[in-house]
Design an enzyme around this catalytic site. Structure first.
Site, short mmCIF file in Angstrom:
data_model
loop_
_atom_site.label_atom_id
_atom_site.label_comp_id
_atom_site.label_asym_id
_atom_site.label_seq_id
_atom_site.Cartn_x
_atom_site.Cartn_y
_atom_site.Cartn_z
CB ILE A 36 0.22 -0.05 -0.61
CG1 ILE A 36 0.40 -1.15 0.45
CG2 ILE A 36 -0.98 -0.33 -1.48
CD1 ILE A 36 -0.83 -1.38 1.32
CG ASP A 37 3.56 4.84 -1.02
OD1 ASP A 37 4.30 4.31 -1.85
OD2 ASP A 37 2.90 5.87 -1.23
CE LYS A 38 8.44 3.03 7.46
NZ LYS A 38 9.60 3.85 7.88
NE ARG A 83 1.93 9.90 -0.03
CZ ARG A 83 3.12 9.47 0.35
NH1 ARG A 83 3.54 8.27 -0.04
NH2 ARG A 83 3.92 10.23 1.06
#
Length: 351
Positions: free
Chosen positions: A154-156, A258
């Site tokens: 998953i993204d930062k 997103r």
């Protein structure tokens, strides 16, 4: 390649057509010779895990290949050649489940998952390497050279749950589940506005934005290199200016949620990359602007949380499900919006 530029799912898939003149040969030997850098034991693990199939069917490692058969191979994506060695670090981990084969960990917002340019240390993988080394627990062969069991990311600035493989067999098995879309993942997010339809499915191809290669966008007339992406959503709580939504992924493309929600006209709250860090819905009055800016301060990242995860245990075959609480920053932001729209709700109920 940075974390933001890589696929969410860390596996590779390929098809191999057996040559018409091929003499009968064991599949494990055939693939060990065919796949560069993949040992025969790793091939055998893949066959036992069901990630290597012949004409769509599971086989045994001693299966004799025949001319014209089609082999499908799904393999975890290990460390690329030339990538720097991993540095184990003593970083606290929020472990929600662990056995000899798998771990489920909670990643807080702001923590990078895997080392990359600008992030050689302090990542989740550095923490996992340190933990597995310190506890003398089973690790993947060549811990220094592999990804310490990562099959998805998953993204930062996204918080939430990740499943980690502790053995090569478990990693291969989980990679196949991600490929087959049999792992269930549920996210929750705060988006701007209220989706016109309270429930729905976004089925739109993604590709790099030619104007900004760090970003992705929807392509309504996709080309071959664009990725098919499917997101199911349900509005949990509409709050006029923002909404709490639940999302289920069929595919795991980079920035999928997103980009899909930006395309719908409802970017995620405070998503600086995709236009959610400005006021998208609401009035122009300075009082409202001040309120919204304070909400940005409460949740200083894209309001996206990987809330639940379900998968089949590689060894036992048991279906396992895990859930996590919404993080404090998103909860505080929602509480502020609930209080703000409270009077309007009351007026709507009376009218």
């Amino acid at each position: 390649m940075s974390e933001e530029e890589e696929q969410d799912e860390l596996f590779d898939s390929r098809q191999i057509l057996v040559d018409p003149k091929q003499k009968p040969v064991r599949i494990d030997k055939f693939l060990a010779d065919k796949l560069a850098g993949v040992s025969r034991s790793r091939v055998q693990n893949g066959i036992k895990a069901g990630s290597i199939r012949v004409d769509g069917r599971s086989v045994r490692p001693n299966h004799k290949l025949m001319p014209g058969q089609l082999i499908t191979v799904v393999t975890p994506r290990y460390r690329a050649e030339g990538e720097p060695s991993l540095i184990p670090e003593d970083i606290p981990l929020d472990i929600r489940y662990e056995d000899d084969d798998v771990m489920v960990v909670y990643k807080p917002p702001g923590m990078v998952v895997h080392p990359g340019v600008g992030h050689r240390t302090g990542t989740l993988v550095n923490a996992l390497a340190g933990y597995l080394q310190k506890e003398d627990l089973p690790v993947l062969p060549g811990n220094d050279n592999d990804r310490v069991g990562l099959v998805h990311r998953i993204d930062k600035d996204t918080s939430g749950l990740l499943v980690i493989a502790k053995t090569d067999f478990a990693m291969t098995h989980l990679a196949r589940q991600f490929f087959d879309h049999s792992i269930d993942r549920t996210y929750q997010a705060i988006c701007w506005g209220e989706p016109e339809e309270p429930t729905g499915t976004i089925n739109a191809h993604l590709g790099r934005d030619v104007k900004n290669r760090q970003n992705y966008r929807v392509y309504e007339e996709p080309e071959e290199h664009h990725k098919h992406a499917i997101t199911h959503y349900r509005t949990l709580e509409p709050l006029y200016y923002v909404s709490l939504v639940e999302l289920k992924l069929e595919t795991g493309r980079t920035h999928q949620i997103r980009v899909h929600f930006k395309w719908m006209g409802h970017p995620l709250f405070n998503d600086s990359r995709y236009g959610g860090d400005r006021i998208v819905k609401g009035t122009i009055y300075s009082k409202y602007k001040t309120f919204a800016e304070r909400c940005f301060e409460l949740c200083p990242r894209q309001a996206l949380h990987a809330k639940s995860l379900a998968f089949t245990h590689p060894k036992t075959g048991k279906r396992m499900a895990f859930d996590s609480e919404l993080p404090e920053d998103m909860t505080a932001c929602l509480d502020r919006w609930r209080a703000y729209v409270g009077p309007r709700r009351q007026n709507d109920q009376l009218s």
